[in-house]
Write an enzyme that holds these catalytic residues in place. Structure first.
Site, mmCIF file in Angstrom:
data_model
loop_
_atom_site.group_PDB
_atom_site.id
_atom_site.type_symbol
_atom_site.label_atom_id
_atom_site.label_comp_id
_atom_site.label_asym_id
_atom_site.label_seq_id
_atom_site.Cartn_x
_atom_site.Cartn_y
_atom_site.Cartn_z
ATOM 1 N N ASP A 94 58.119 113.319 89.200
ATOM 2 C CA ASP A 94 59.174 114.057 88.681
ATOM 3 C C ASP A 94 60.356 114.215 89.793
ATOM 4 O O ASP A 94 59.853 114.380 90.793
ATOM 5 C CB ASP A 94 58.662 115.494 88.053
ATOM 6 C CG ASP A 94 59.612 116.332 87.280
ATOM 7 O OD1 ASP A 94 60.883 115.625 86.843
ATOM 8 O OD2 ASP A 94 59.595 117.451 87.223
ATOM 9 N N GLU A 95 61.421 114.603 89.516
ATOM 10 C CA GLU A 95 62.238 114.850 90.526
ATOM 11 C C GLU A 95 62.322 113.997 91.566
ATOM 12 O O GLU A 95 62.234 114.442 93.176
ATOM 13 C CB GLU A 95 62.316 116.325 91.219
ATOM 14 C CG GLU A 95 61.982 117.331 90.293
ATOM 15 C CD GLU A 95 63.720 117.900 89.765
ATOM 16 O OE1 GLU A 95 64.575 117.223 89.960
ATOM 17 O OE2 GLU A 95 63.612 118.970 89.091
ATOM 18 N N GLN A 134 71.574 115.450 91.659
ATOM 19 C CA GLN A 134 70.976 117.002 91.884
ATOM 20 C C GLN A 134 69.970 116.934 93.279
ATOM 21 O O GLN A 134 69.121 117.796 92.945
ATOM 22 C CB GLN A 134 70.160 116.940 90.532
ATOM 23 C CG GLN A 134 71.208 117.334 89.473
ATOM 24 C CD GLN A 134 70.450 118.130 88.240
ATOM 25 O OE1 GLN A 134 70.164 119.040 88.452
ATOM 26 N NE2 GLN A 134 70.365 117.227 87.169
ATOM 27 N N ARG A 162 74.587 124.095 85.334
ATOM 28 C CA ARG A 162 73.635 125.438 84.663
ATOM 29 C C ARG A 162 74.229 125.905 83.355
ATOM 30 O O ARG A 162 73.335 126.527 82.654
ATOM 31 C CB ARG A 162 73.148 126.402 85.778
ATOM 32 C CG ARG A 162 72.429 125.689 87.019
ATOM 33 C CD ARG A 162 71.391 125.101 86.646
ATOM 34 N NE ARG A 162 71.833 123.447 86.752
ATOM 35 C CZ ARG A 162 71.089 122.618 86.516
ATOM 36 N NH1 ARG A 162 69.701 122.767 85.695
ATOM 37 N NH2 ARG A 162 71.551 121.330 86.637
ATOM 38 N N LYS A 192 64.987 115.363 80.379
ATOM 39 C CA LYS A 192 64.519 114.809 81.639
ATOM 40 C C LYS A 192 62.771 115.042 81.093
ATOM 41 O O LYS A 192 61.823 114.233 81.256
ATOM 42 C CB LYS A 192 64.604 115.324 82.690
ATOM 43 C CG LYS A 192 63.750 114.651 83.962
ATOM 44 C CD LYS A 192 64.094 115.383 85.200
ATOM 45 C CE LYS A 192 63.408 116.881 85.200
ATOM 46 N NZ LYS A 192 63.412 117.817 86.295
ATOM 47 N N THR A 193 62.344 116.332 81.164
ATOM 48 C CA THR A 193 61.210 116.757 80.943
ATOM 49 C C THR A 193 60.615 116.168 79.605
ATOM 50 O O THR A 193 59.151 115.857 79.490
ATOM 51 C CB THR A 193 61.046 118.196 80.993
ATOM 52 O OG1 THR A 193 61.604 118.760 82.243
ATOM 53 C CG2 THR A 193 59.790 118.676 81.253
#
Length: 869
Positions: free
Chosen positions: A268-269, A344, A697, A80-81
């Site tokens: 973002d997010e 998420q 994770r 994503k980043t």
DNA sequence: AGATTAAAAATTTTT
DNA sequence: TTTTTAATCT
């Protein structure tokens, strides 16, 4: 950041004019154009720029789709980043926009920092030229500093943190003549926060909410609070978003300037955006919608008016407002790109609206939705387990993560059972020690690559205790933060008052710290004086010492304080700020106060103060430092130490570890009872997303634990394995055979057999009262509130054979049970408890028994957990 | 002003 | 049950 007075309004030029962009904010770094130039050079050097190399087709599409709205659904570990940063690099490299024409928002400072770093790596050099990359709040501050007067503030307004806000509200509640014990300020602060998250001002809050607090004075109090903020020239965190929204709505010309400025918006997010943030984004991005779309109503009534505003409407609908030039400027459309993962979304409880991401295509017609499902982090087993679990949620867009990685050595997700939390901690500790030892290839597993992710922070203690005795290094992430410590906040109050004499909260915090004999009476006097004249407390202090209102002793003390501050204020412009800071702390007697304190914490506090002064060095001024602290409340951890991380599932989002331990998978704890009670099905789904976050994770190993006994608020309760365990796929999960002597559910993998294989439990392992009761509870737990503080359900269920009962009647009985209902037990009874063994009842208090156990000593347990023998 | 005692909370957290 | 915070008393 040097402050806010040196930001040119529009610090860029239209790239199409082919002029060299002007330098960014003053600093010794390369001018902004350097980045774009370097990026363009990178583009020209190769046919396919090397920053695009190595992207998979979906990622590449997400990077290269620059026109129109884009939603990138980026699953956990799908890069994503990377997409976000590469997209920015691409925009710069292709000359689509100057750095200052890109608005990129994140939620946390950490994310913003990381993005800056990574863009810098892609494009070469520091990204000083991206002034609009930051958190929602830091960008909000920047906007508000420029237009403060339109919100009734001066541009040097103070930003209050939670602590300040609570103290302020407490004052207001007291001023209204209300009992501040009955109506806790903290609770009201929470309510205000919730309202602000929804973008509601005092006039807009729902009547029910307004009535719920302080005998219906909720609305009044909220309004009084806002007034107080204005007189204090202060803002809370919510205002940093709401003020710009109001300004944009009331001043279309200003909004239009920003429309012209921001060519690209990146978020973002996105799944974590709340209504206010959504409104803010919509205002800034509205041009990105097809030109015929209606603009946002200038006076939105409430958050729920917003979603209704999505249907296309003719451009004339916005006539009467001045931002109608949309179609005239098609080329200057704003391209919004939101990146997020609906699976998420775990911050619903603090106002995040998953709906924002689910609704994206409706909000932005013609939006391109790109799913990133190729996972680069975890093994197929981990992805399989997580994917199967999350598929139980209904409200989702639907993604399935996959990986090409095939490694027969990859283990399944392992589920372990333990008797109680102590053994859970012991078992985890042992496993960590085993992993840490060199394996047959001589490789050892670093502690840094392991994490324990808990649902609630009270679970951490047992692990800490255990690790201390084992001598195992650990670090707790997300505890009390540096800037929240008492001494730091005191010191900051001094600095604030020096920079901003009108900061009454800071004044009140430190007038009598250290003690100067300025007690309640003096302060109340001063307060009245200030109120009567409508001036800040510091100014009032300056005046009152000229009068004989105060007793000579207090007057002298106050005089000293005022002269001190006046002296420091005078030094503000001339003396280097670190030096001044030290001087303030010394001359005020604050340092001395801690030096004379012989408590155990005192040396640590002095050390923290030193650290505070040290950390100021990287700022240009005291003022710049204050701004930083208001918004960036984190302190770095020591990365050098090899240590296991312990943190909550929430704070683990975005992180990854080789091995992850997930303890406490029991009904009532995870999913948490309160999430279920207060959030219903949506609450359960959010808990499930948390579980999903936890599992994803892990890169290689994931170990889940559940216990059969847990102490909650001092009472031992039997617990039932989490329903999420049932939702894991057999193919990717194995049940640990037995953890040696532990394992409440017995050898032979009791959990696995009973759950996965649908076999009857072994007679000998499962005939214990605990197990029978647990099974009872299990059926109940799915539809009722089980095992909460009243011990209600436990009491009701009791033993399986406690007979038929009418729920409501039982409920009433239980409600009074502590006094009226006779216990089934009496002092002296010989009883058996699943965990503690045999013992004698020492005292009976309703359904709570105090028992002297033969082996375990005296304990308090609920009577549902013991059996008469 | 400091110490002792009583009462309240114990889900998740950023800015 | 434990821990933290606030209030009261000395």
């Amino acid at each position: 950041m040097s402050g806010y007075d040196d930001i040119p309004f529009f610090d860029d030029e239209d790239p199409t004019l082919k002029k060299a962009p002007s330098p960014g904010p003053k600093s010794g770094h390369a001018p902004t154009g350097g980045i774009a130039a370097r990026a363009m050079a990178a583009r020209d050097a190769h046919r396919a720029p090397d920053y695009l190399a190595g992207l998979n087709p979906e990622q590449r599409e997400a990077v290269e789709t620059l026109d129109g709205p884009v939603l990138v659904l980026a699953g956990a570990g799908t890069g994503k980043t990377r997409v976000l940063t590469t997209r920015i690099a691409h925009i710069l490299a292709t000359g689509r926009a100057f750095p200052s024409q890109i608005l990129a928002v994140t939620f946390t400072n950490k994310a913003a920092r990381e993005m800056k770093e990574r863009i810098g790596m892609l494009v070469g050099g520091a990204v000083e030229g991206m002034p609009w990359l930051g958190t929602f709040h830091s960008i909000g501050v920047k906007l508000l500093r420029r237009h403060a007067e339109l919100a009734g503030l001066r541009s040097d307004f103070t930003i209050l943190d939670t602590d300040d806000v609570v103290r302020l509200i407490k004052q207001i509640i007291q001023a209204e003549g209300l009992d501040d014990k009955r109506w806790p300020a903290k609770q009201f602060a929470g309510m205000i926060d919730t309202w602000k998250n929804k973008g509601l001002d005092p006039a807009q809050i729902p009547e029910g909410d307004a009535r719920a607090f302080a005998n219906g004075k909720g609305r009044e109090l909220y309004a009084a609070y806002q007034n107080r903020l204005k007189t204090l020239n202060a803002c809370d965190f919510g205002d940093l978003l709401l003020h710009p929204i109001r300004i944009f709505r009331a001043n279309p010309d200003i909004l239009r300037e920003y429309h012209q400025k921001f060519r690209y918006i990146l978020v973002d997010e996105y799944q974590d955006t709340n209504t206010a943030q959504y409104m803010w984004l919509r205002l800034l991005a509205q041009r990105s919608q097809s030109s015929g779309r209606a603009s946002v109503p200038a006076e939105g009534r409430a958050s729920d008016s917003w979603p209704g505003d999505v249907s296309p409407a003719p451009a004339q609908a916005s006539a009467g407002r001045r931002d109608t030039a949309v179609s005239a400027n098609e080329k200057q459309q704003i391209n919004i790109c939101c990146v997020g993962d609906d699976d998420q979304s775990i911050y619903g409880w603090r106002g995040a609206e998953v709906d924002n991401i689910l609704r994206f295509e409706k909000d932005f017609p013609g939006a391109k939705v790109i799913k990133l499902e190729r996972n680069y982090r975890s093994t197929a087993h981990i992805l399989g387990a997580a994917g199967h679990l999350i598929a139980h949620n209904e409200g989702r867009l639907g993604k399935t993560l996959f990986t090409d990685r095939v490694d027969p050595d990859d283990g399944k997700v392992v589920v372990h059972a333990a008797w109680d939390s102590e053994e859970e901690a012991r078992a985890v500790g042992e496993m960590i020690e085993t992993l840490q030892r060199p394996d047959r290839n001589g490789r050892r597993h670093n502690l840094n690559d392991m994490a324990i992710l808990v649902r609630a922070s009270f679970q951490m203690r047992e692990f800490e205790d255990r690790f201390v005795t084992l001598g195992l290094n650990y670090r707790v992430i997300g505890g009390p933060r540096f800037y929240e410590r008492l001494e730091i906040r005191d010191a900051m109050a001094y600095f604030r008052l020096v920079c901003q004499p009108a900061d009454d909260l800071a004044f009140e915090r430190i007038v009598n710290t250290p003690k100067r004999g300025l007690g309640d009476t003096t302060i109340r006097n001063l307060h009245d004086y200030a109120r009567a004249r409508d001036i800040p407390m510091f100014a009032a202090a300056g005046e009152i010492i000229e009068t004989d209102e105060l007793k000579p002793k207090a007057r002298k003390a106050l005089f000293d304080v005022v002269t001190d501050f006046k002296r420091w204020q005078a030094l503000l412009e001339t003396m280097p700020h670190t030096e001044l800071a030290e001087q303030i702390l010394d001359e005020s007697g604050y340092t001395a106060m801690w030096q004379n304190d012989k408590s155990a914490e005192a040396p640590g506090r002095l050390e923290n103060l030193k650290e505070l002064v040290r950390s100021m060095e990287q700022f240009e001024s005291l003022r710049g430092f204050l701004e930083h602290v208001a918004l960036v409340m984190d302190a770095e951890q020591n990365e050098d130490l090899d240590a296991v991380s312990i943190m909550t599932l929430h704070s683990a989002k975005g992180l990854e570890f080789e091995t992850v331990f997930l303890p406490g998978w029991e009904e009532g704890l995870f999913p948490h009872q309160r999430a279920l009670d207060e959030g219903g099905r949506a609450g359960l789904e959010e808990e499930r997303r948390l579980a999903y976050v936890g599992i994803t994770r892990a890169k290689r190993n994931c170990h889940i634990w559940f216990v059969s006994n847990r102490r909650i608020h001092g009472l031992w309760q039997s617990t039932v394995p989490s329903r999420f365990l049932d939702e894991l796929p057999e193919a990717h999960v194995e049940v640990a055979e037995s953890d040696q002597s532990y394992g409440g559910y017995g050898r032979g993998g009791g959990y696995g057999q009973s759950r996965f294989d649908k076999q009857e439990p072994f007679q000998n392992s499962y005939s214990t009262p605990g197990w029978r009761r647990a099974q009872q509870n299990k059926t109940d737990a799915t539809r009722d509130n089980w095992g909460n503080r009243s011990g209600h359900a436990v009491e009701r269920i009791g033993y399986g054979e406690s007979g038929p009962r009418a729920r409501t009647i039982e409920g009433e009985l239980v409600a009074k049970s502590t006094t009226t209902e006779p216990s089934r037990f009496a002092v002296g009874d010989r009883v058996f408890h699943l965990k503690f063994g045999n013992g004698n009842v020492a005292a009976v208090e309703g359904n709570k028994l105090t028992i002297d156990f033969d082996r375990a000593g005296q304990k308090r347990v609920l009577d549902g957990f013991v059996e008469r023998v």
